[in-house]
Every structure is written in structure tokens, then in C-alpha cells.
Write a protein that holds these residues in place. Structure first.
Motif, PDB file in Angstrom:
ATOM      1  N   ARG A   1      34.728  49.379  72.046  1.00 26.33           N
ATOM      2  CA  ARG A   1      34.387  50.891  71.382  1.00 26.33           C
ATOM      3  C   ARG A   1      33.740  51.849  70.960  1.00 26.33           C
ATOM      4  O   ARG A   1      33.314  52.093  70.569  1.00 26.33           O
ATOM      5  N   SER A   2      32.664  50.436  70.379  1.00 25.44           N
ATOM      6  CA  SER A   2      31.194  51.160  69.787  1.00 25.44           C
ATOM      7  C   SER A   2      29.950  49.668  70.204  1.00 25.44           C
ATOM      8  O   SER A   2      30.650  48.787  70.365  1.00 25.44           O
TER       9      SER A   2
ATOM     10  N   LYS B   1      29.468  49.455  73.994  1.00 23.65           N
ATOM     11  CA  LYS B   1      30.566  50.713  74.097  1.00 23.65           C
ATOM     12  C   LYS B   1      31.041  51.185  75.994  1.00 23.65           C
ATOM     13  O   LYS B   1      29.901  51.043  76.828  1.00 23.65           O
TER      14      LYS B   1
ATOM     15  N   SER C   1      39.377  47.479  70.871  1.00 24.36           N
ATOM     16  CA  SER C   1      40.425  48.343  71.156  1.00 24.36           C
ATOM     17  C   SER C   1      41.704  47.181  72.498  1.00 24.36           C
ATOM     18  O   SER C   1      40.608  46.757  73.235  1.00 24.36           O
TER      19      SER C   1
ATOM     20  N   ALA D   1      41.957  51.942  75.973  1.00 19.00           N
ATOM     21  CA  ALA D   1      42.019  51.682  74.844  1.00 19.00           C
ATOM     22  C   ALA D   1      42.760  52.433  74.078  1.00 19.00           C
ATOM     23  O   ALA D   1      43.603  53.680  73.803  1.00 19.00           O
TER      24      ALA D   1
END
Length: 106
Positions: free
Chosen positions: A15-16, A20, A72, A81
Motif C-alpha cells: 500500500r505504501s 507501492k 493489505s 487490496a
């Protein structure tokens, strides 16, 4: 301690961070450190000197642990996700994808 929402063998989406959007399979979960190791993601390079066991030396690439909050679970339906919730089905606790309602295990 709360039940684990991400387990070994799950497909996850990052997610980051620098990776990503990449996806991979969880190779290892480190619950005490709140970290996961994901295949092909967060690859770190170690420069190794030549030794008797490894006379060639060279660059060693391997996946480094990353914080569990950066990943996720991938939805089984579309691979995007999703969050996870727990439901009781036939007296068993089962993980369910919030986005699609699909059962993840069980």
C-alpha cells in the motif's frame, strides 16, 4: 493478542513505500516485530566479500521484512487490496474480504 489478519502464503498488495502497488506472497510473518516478508518486494542488496565458503563474493539479494501496516490482503475476486473481517461459519472463525465478501480461508 488479536487474531492474525495476514498469514503465511497469503497474496498481498503493498500500500505504501518504494514498492507501492506491487503484489506478492507472504513468505514469513514476524508477529513480535509486526513485520512481514513478501516475495519479490523490498529486496535488499548485501555486498559480500569473498570468503572460503563463497570464493566469488558478489551481491546477495533477498527480501527484507517490512511493516505489516504497509500491506493489505489481495481480494480473491479481483486481486485489489481489501480489508479483512472475521465471521463465524459453521462454528469456525473464518477470514472474509470486506470488499467482495469472499471467504479467504476455510
Amino acid at each position: 493478542m488479536a487474531a492474525a489478519k495476514i498469514k503465511k502464503g497469503d497474496n498481498v498488495v503493498v500500500r505504501s513505500g518504494k514498492d507501492k502497488g506491487r503484489t506478492g506472497t507472504v513468505l514469513q510473518v514476524l508477529p513480535q516485530e509486526e513485520k512481514v516478508v513478501v516475495s519479490g518486494v523490498n529486496v535488499a542488496a548485501r555486498h559480500r566479500k569473498p570468503t572460503q565458503q563463497n570464493p566469488q563474493g558478489g551481491i546477495d539479494r533477498r527480501e527484507a521484512p517490512m511493516h505489516i501496516s504497509k500491506v493489505s490482503l489481495a481480494d480473491p475476486k479481483d486481486g485489489k487490496a481489501t480489508r479483512v473481517r472475521f465471521e463465524t461459519v459453521d462454528g469456525k472463525k473464518v477470514r472474509v474480504a470486506v470488499k467482495s465478501g469472499e471467504k479467504i480461508d476455510g
